[in-house]
Design a protein around this motif. Structure first.
Motif, PDB file in Angstrom:
ATOM      1  N   GLY A 429      23.985  50.359 -55.265  1.00  0.00           N
ATOM      2  CA  GLY A 429      24.700  50.666 -56.499  1.00  0.00           C
ATOM      3  C   GLY A 429      24.845  52.156 -56.732  1.00  0.00           C
ATOM      4  O   GLY A 429      24.567  52.977 -55.840  1.00  0.00           O
ATOM      5  N   PRO A 430      25.235  52.561 -57.947  1.00  0.00           N
ATOM      6  CA  PRO A 430      25.516  53.970 -58.241  1.00  0.00           C
ATOM      7  C   PRO A 430      24.271  54.834 -58.391  1.00  0.00           C
ATOM      8  O   PRO A 430      24.371  56.046 -58.503  1.00  0.00           O
ATOM      9  N   GLY A 431      23.091  54.235 -58.411  1.00  0.00           N
ATOM     10  CA  GLY A 431      21.873  55.023 -58.590  1.00  0.00           C
ATOM     11  C   GLY A 431      21.591  55.304 -60.060  1.00  0.00           C
ATOM     12  O   GLY A 431      22.388  54.988 -60.950  1.00  0.00           O
ATOM     13  N   VAL A 478      21.410  59.176 -56.765  1.00  0.00           N
ATOM     14  CA  VAL A 478      22.665  58.982 -57.499  1.00  0.00           C
ATOM     15  C   VAL A 478      23.834  58.923 -56.515  1.00  0.00           C
ATOM     16  O   VAL A 478      24.002  59.803 -55.672  1.00  0.00           O
ATOM     17  N   GLY A 479      24.613  57.849 -56.634  1.00  0.00           N
ATOM     18  CA  GLY A 479      25.749  57.653 -55.747  1.00  0.00           C
ATOM     19  C   GLY A 479      25.428  56.834 -54.518  1.00  0.00           C
ATOM     20  O   GLY A 479      26.340  56.412 -53.793  1.00  0.00           O
ATOM     21  N   ARG A 480      24.127  56.562 -54.265  1.00  0.00           N
ATOM     22  CA  ARG A 480      23.767  55.846 -53.033  1.00  0.00           C
ATOM     23  C   ARG A 480      22.924  54.601 -53.280  1.00  0.00           C
ATOM     24  O   ARG A 480      22.885  53.710 -52.435  1.00  0.00           O
ATOM     25  N   GLY A 481      22.230  54.521 -54.405  1.00  0.00           N
ATOM     26  CA  GLY A 481      21.481  53.301 -54.669  1.00  0.00           C
ATOM     27  C   GLY A 481      20.076  53.549 -55.164  1.00  0.00           C
ATOM     28  O   GLY A 481      19.621  54.682 -55.313  1.00  0.00           O
ATOM     29  N   THR A 482      19.374  52.433 -55.421  1.00  0.00           N
ATOM     30  CA  THR A 482      18.038  52.466 -56.016  1.00  0.00           C
ATOM     31  C   THR A 482      17.122  51.495 -55.282  1.00  0.00           C
ATOM     32  O   THR A 482      17.565  50.435 -54.817  1.00  0.00           O
ATOM     33  N   THR A 483      15.847  51.866 -55.201  1.00  0.00           N
ATOM     34  CA  THR A 483      14.840  51.002 -54.580  1.00  0.00           C
ATOM     35  C   THR A 483      13.646  50.854 -55.516  1.00  0.00           C
ATOM     36  O   THR A 483      13.085  51.852 -55.975  1.00  0.00           O
ATOM     37  N   PHE A 484      13.300  49.599 -55.803  1.00  0.00           N
ATOM     38  CA  PHE A 484      12.069  49.287 -56.515  1.00  0.00           C
ATOM     39  C   PHE A 484      11.062  48.756 -55.499  1.00  0.00           C
ATOM     40  O   PHE A 484      11.398  47.892 -54.672  1.00  0.00           O
ATOM     41  N   ARG A 485       9.842  49.257 -55.592  1.00  0.00           N
ATOM     42  CA  ARG A 485       8.793  48.838 -54.648  1.00  0.00           C
ATOM     43  C   ARG A 485       7.608  48.290 -55.430  1.00  0.00           C
ATOM     44  O   ARG A 485       7.050  48.955 -56.300  1.00  0.00           O
TER      45      ARG A 485
END
Length: 645
Positions: A429-431, A478-485
């Motif tokens: 997503g967009p981050g 931002v612009g590349r995505g998000t990761t939840f760990r």
């Protein structure tokens, strides 16, 4: 009285005698009540005395001066005149001067007293105004500011000295917060109509530096004793905190309403899942039986028709199996046993979460699973599933709808360097901007629209994981995505279930089985599944109790848990009291223990239990085990595992 003598020269001694005779004190300097002036510089002496702010009665020895000279002396400050001829004249003029001095002293004393009172009132008013917690501005009849207290100065940004004399509009600039229109000056209307005026809701004052403060106020006219208006007083206060509190309360109420609806949906989901399980049980079981029969009929046959029927049954079974997984997820995530922890593998919980969230995912992104080995964890599957569903739904909602081929949600499991189980949910997503990322776990913080998000999801997830000894981290570009760990500590006991053996043929003859279920189709299905045994089917617990009481014995009693009138729990308690052996042979086949009483019951009793929809192989394996004892090992139960509640 004290009398000063100015410019008398050689005649001074005679004057002193007269003054002393009347009991007066003659002074050379300082304050006095009467001054006697003579000589050629009499005019200058009078002027000097008045400039020194002496309020004494000035007597001038005029030496028979003309009228013009006397007027000059009067203009210079003289009060009275006398000639130097004889002490009698001086005594007479002193009588007059003494009376005038006494009157003047009385008048000055009253004026001084009034001045002191006014000064005290002014100081008291200033102190009172400055001690008031609200802003106060007093205006004159023309609308100009007469006085302003410290709070008003703070709220407007103008000091009292700067504001004094200015029109109120110059200092008290008010607008409507929504329309940005100028709000009418309340002082103007109070002066014009003589009424108390209040500001409309949503009024803000624009301070001197341009910042805005939400205020509430009232303005009242000031009236004289004769009821005429002499001015107006404006009282206002900062209500920003109250407004923010009301806004937060309103937001909280909306969120509570959403939470209540979600709780109701959860309760409804549990009930719906239970109701679906009954028909789903006999649909799946009958499909399994049909498949067995078709395969037996098709052994050695080249009939394309039989193979086509077999494929149709397999397709139908797969569809029913998908429904079973969805129902199982609904039951799992709608349970209320929040404090129950058990040792478990993560993969099944993640798979259930994916099934629940897939409707949000499929139109936005491709789901990629990369499941590496993880240790068993001690957790609550319901609460843990809530965490993963939330992360998956958030990941999906971060991606715009309609471009699923180009976007990916990646779920990765692994074991980290500390030996903890790790689960990563990443999206393309967009981050998340850094300023938002810093607040992402704060309660009630959300960037979603009202009705879409409550701002509690991630905060709740964090609390759930903390309660299990775990943690949650987030990184975003931002612009590349998000990761939840998500990381969870390994369970203390890492038990790996043994590989199940194939079912062996039971020793002895056919088993005697009793099936108790208020759904007739479930009983008929179990009869078909156990066609190699002697099966009795009843539709009420009361009938089953009557059979046992009449002397019938059964190797296995399959009983539904939740039934009208007399439940499976009631049946167990009745058998345990009078027929304990029969109670020990009960196996509970349940659509879900979705009540507190049912959950507590299953915690209390040691009996076997199966979840609906059941696998025919699992049913046969239980009969095999209970009928054949240790000589008959348990068969693998396929996709309908034994569930320990």
């Amino acid at each position: 009285m004290r009398i000063a003598l100015v410019g008398l020269g050689n005649a001074e001694a005679a004057f002193v005698d007269v003054l002393t005779e009347r009991g007066h004190d003659v002074v050379r300097e300082g304050a006095c009540e009467i001054a006697v002036v003579a000589g050629s510089d009499a005019v200058a002496s009078c002027v000097a005395l008045r400039k020194a702010a002496i309020d004494a009665v000035i007597l001038v020895c005029d030496e028979d001066q003309d009228e013009a000279a006397l007027e000059t002396l009067l203009a210079a400050g003289a009060d009275d005149f006398f000639t130097s001829r004889g002490a009698a004249v001086l005594r007479k003029r002193l009588l007059v001067a003494e009376r005038v001095a006494r009157r003047r002293a009385t008048r000055n004393g009253a004026e001084a007293a009034r001045s002191d009172v006014l000064r005290e009132l002014t100081e008291s008013l200033s102190t009172t105004m400055d001690s008031i917690g609200d802003g106060v501005i007093a205006c004159g009849l023309a609308g100009g500011i007469v006085r302003m207290n410290r709070v008003a100065a703070k709220l407007t940004g103008w000091s009292a000295a700067e504001a004094e004399g200015h029109p109120l509009d110059d200092i008290f600039n008010i607008i409507d917060d929504t329309t940005r229109a100028v709000v009418e000056n309340p002082v103007g209307r109070a002066l014009r109509e003589g009424v108390v005026v209040t500001l409309p809701k949503g009024t803000v004052v624009v301070r001197r530096d341009g910042t805005e403060i939400r205020i509430a106020d009232s303005c009242a006219p000031i009236r004289r004793l004769d009821a005429t208006i002499s001015g107006a007083v404006l009282v206002f206060r900062d209500v920003s905190a109250e407004y923010d509190a009301r806004a937060l309360q309103a937001k909280t109420n909306r969120q509570l309403e959403v939470a209540e609806r979600m709780a109701s949906i959860g309760t409804l989901a549990a009930g719906v899942a239970h109701e679906i399980n009954n028909p789903l049980s006999y649909v799946l079981s009958n499909l399994e039986l049909i498949l067995e029969e078709v395969r037996v009929l098709g052994e050695g046959s080249s009939s394309g028709r039989l193979h086509e029927i077999e494929e149709m049954v397999v397709d139908a079974r797969e569809g029913a199996e998908r429904v079973r997984k969805i129902v199982r997820g609904l039951k799992t995530f709608s349970r209320s046993d929040d404090d129950r922890h058990a040792v478990m593998a993560l993969a099944p919980v993640i798979e259930l979460s994916i099934n629940i969230a897939m409707n949000e995912i499929r139109h936005r992104a491709r789901l990629v699973k990369d499941f590496g080995p993880t240790p068993l964890v001690e957790a609550n599957d319901t609460r843990l599933g809530q965490v993963f569903v939330n992360l998956l739904v958030n990941a999906a909602q971060a991606i715009p709808d309609g471009d699923s081929a180009e976007n990916v949600i990646h779920v990765v499991t692994s074991t980290d360097a500390a030996g903890r189980a790790s689960v990563e949910v990443s999206d393309t997503g967009p981050g998340i901007p850094p300023d938002v990322l810093a607040r992402i776990f704060d309660p009630f913080f959300t960037t979603k629209a009202i009705g879409v998000g409550t701002g509690l999801g991630l905060s709740i997830c964090q609390n759930i994981l903390f309660g299990m000894g775990g943690e949650i981290f987030v990184t975003s570009d931002v612009g590349r995505g998000t990761t939840f760990r998500v990381v969870l500590p390994p369970a203390k006991h890492q038990r790996v279930p043994p590989t199940a053996e194939q079912v062996k043929t039971p020793r002895g003859g056919r088993a005697v089985v009793l099936v108790v279920d208020d759904e007739p189709s479930v009983g008929m299905t179990l009869r078909r599944v156990l066609r190699d045994h002697d099966v009795t089917v009843v539709t009420s617990a009361r009938q089953a109790l009557d059979l046992v009481a009449a002397g019938r014995t059964f190797d296995v009693i399959f009983s539904d848990l939740m039934m009208p009138q007399m439940s499976g729990m009631d049946l167990y308690d009745a058998l345990a009291k009078d027929f304990p052996v029969a109670a020990q042979r009960m196996v509970f086949v349940s659509g879900g223990a979705f009540t507190a009483a049912a959950a507590a019951f299953l915690e209390r009793v040691p009996n076997e239990r199966l979840e609906k929809p059941f696998d025919p192989k699992a049913i046969r394996a239980i009969v095999c085990e209970l009928r054949g004892g240790t000589a008959c090992a348990r068969q693998p139960r396929g996709n309908a595992p034994h569930v320990a509640f």
